[in-house]
Write an enzyme that holds these catalytic residues in place. Sequence first.
Site, mmCIF file in Angstrom:
data_model
loop_
_atom_site.group_PDB
_atom_site.id
_atom_site.type_symbol
_atom_site.label_atom_id
_atom_site.label_comp_id
_atom_site.label_asym_id
_atom_site.label_seq_id
_atom_site.Cartn_x
_atom_site.Cartn_y
_atom_site.Cartn_z
ATOM 1 N N SER A 65 0.826 -1.214 0.000
ATOM 2 C CA SER A 65 0.000 0.000 0.000
ATOM 3 C C SER A 65 0.853 1.254 0.000
ATOM 4 O O SER A 65 2.044 1.218 0.349
ATOM 5 C CB SER A 65 -0.914 -0.005 1.224
ATOM 6 O OG SER A 65 -1.622 -1.219 1.298
HETATM 7 C C1 SAM Z 1 -3.409 -3.931 -0.386
HETATM 8 S S1 SAM Z 1 -2.951 -5.587 -0.129
HETATM 9 C C2 SAM Z 1 -2.357 -5.565 1.549
HETATM 10 C C3 SAM Z 1 -1.028 -4.926 1.744
HETATM 11 C C4 SAM Z 1 -0.298 -5.416 2.965
HETATM 12 N N1 SAM Z 1 -0.930 -5.044 4.198
HETATM 13 C C5 SAM Z 1 1.161 -5.007 2.940
HETATM 14 O O1 SAM Z 1 1.627 -4.379 3.912
HETATM 15 O O2 SAM Z 1 1.833 -5.336 1.954
HETATM 16 C C6 SAM Z 1 -4.502 -6.418 0.110
HETATM 17 C C7 SAM Z 1 -4.353 -7.880 0.439
HETATM 18 O O3 SAM Z 1 -5.621 -8.380 0.846
HETATM 19 C C8 SAM Z 1 -5.641 -9.740 0.488
HETATM 20 N N2 SAM Z 1 -7.021 -10.233 0.551
HETATM 21 C C9 SAM Z 1 -8.022 -10.062 -0.344
HETATM 22 N N3 SAM Z 1 -9.130 -10.670 0.077
HETATM 23 C C10 SAM Z 1 -8.841 -11.249 1.271
HETATM 24 C C11 SAM Z 1 -9.567 -12.030 2.199
HETATM 25 N N4 SAM Z 1 -10.843 -12.335 1.999
HETATM 26 N N5 SAM Z 1 -8.933 -12.437 3.317
HETATM 27 C C12 SAM Z 1 -7.628 -12.155 3.546
HETATM 28 N N6 SAM Z 1 -6.889 -11.418 2.689
HETATM 29 C C13 SAM Z 1 -7.480 -10.971 1.579
HETATM 30 C C14 SAM Z 1 -5.028 -9.762 -0.890
HETATM 31 O O4 SAM Z 1 -4.568 -11.049 -1.247
HETATM 32 C C15 SAM Z 1 -3.910 -8.730 -0.724
HETATM 33 O O5 SAM Z 1 -2.703 -9.352 -0.407
#
Ligand code: SAM
Length: 388
Positions: A65
């Site tokens: 992000s």
């Molecule tokens: C914007 S990224 C997160 C960035 C992370 N916090 C970092 O510091 O790199 C969003 C993440 O949410 C995950 N995601 C999407 N749907 C999800 C779910 N239902 N449960 C858990 N993770 C999920 C995606 O795979 C993705 O890795």
Amino acid sequence: MTDPARAQAGLVEALRTVGCGPAVLQAFADVPRHLFLPGHPIAVAYADDAVPTRIVDGVATSSASQPSMMAIMLEQLAVRPGHRVLEIGAGTGYNAALLARLGAHVTSIDIDAELVRTAAAHLAAAGVTGVDLRVGDGALGVPDAAPFDRIVLTVGSWDLRPEWVAQLAPGGRLLLPLTVRGSQLSVAFDLGADGVLRSDSVRGCAFIRLQGLGAGPDAVEELRPGWSAQVAEGASPDLAVLADWLDAPGPVTPIDGPLERADVWDGLGLWLMVTVPGAVRLLTSRTAEPPGSWFVPTGHGTATVVLPGPDGCAALVADPPGIRAFGPGGAAAAARLAGCVQGWRNAGRPHAADLRILAVPAGADLPAVGAVVEKEFSRLVVAPRVRA
Ligand SMILES: C[S@@+](CC[C@H](N)C(=O)[O-])C[C@H]1O[C@@H](n2cnc3c(N)ncnc32)[C@H](O)[C@@H]1O
């Protein structure tokens, strides 16, 4: 810039401008972001931009992000040493590392097993220990590690899942990018003893959306190729008719001051989406830009907020700044939209940070007055914060 330490110091300096406190700044200074983005140039790792890290069918499903947004959310989360924190959306593991550096006991879950494997490798490379990484659907939380003092989603959600509320400790805080009337807002909710979630702070944001059980309905609908519409929950405007009206521009009613990109997303645009039933936020790509639409340039195309009427519509336009009528009955819609703009001014020109949101389970009584937003699991009430 190729020296990671200098690049990292530059990023930390830049984060001072977003109102970061000393603890969060120190965490950014202590955790090297480039170790969570191996394979990316140092300049990319330390730019204040999101970095896509997983692309499926041309769409990013994961990213590191944007650091300034992460910093804003870490301030909203108000993590204290010893807090038990659940992060939903582990991604690269960088945010989990920052949370650990802030003294939290971190559980972090991602739906993508491969990302969890690489997040573990990144955390090890950065020397961060003690993060409990899980693979699974974060819509269900992580019940065996609950209760949590803080639950943070780093991925956008359409609704407030009852599992998250159930897994919060008394007085706990739930922070998430939440879709509210077509806009995504980073909302920090505190859970009251009465079961009501009350926002402590609200900010504008733009996150990848949840996959799996919490995916929710599509936030964006296509109007015509290259044109998309963000429509509020429960509304179903006839987008084909709207597109026809937009081909028939009428006169402009001027409004004070320029209209810029931010005004469509926050401030006026957000206010219109939240308070005016039927308002639609419209986005056009650069190539599909309608000739002479005069919508607000965004860098990627144009955007506006449109208010449909029975026989025409009105939209915010940038050149000249004002409200343009479209279609045969556009003048009436333009007069109504002008009244809504005046309503925003009379309310003190509120922005996302000036909103207050309460949430109760769907069907429960609402203890406040404002715009009501109905979801599957929750009912929200949104109103401008009463200024002290
Ligand atoms: C914007 S990224 C997160 C960035 C992370 N916090 C970092 O510091 O790199 C969003 C993440 O949410 C995950 N995601 C999407 N749907 C999800 C779910 N239902 N449960 C858990 N993770 C999920 C995606 O795979 C993705 O890795």
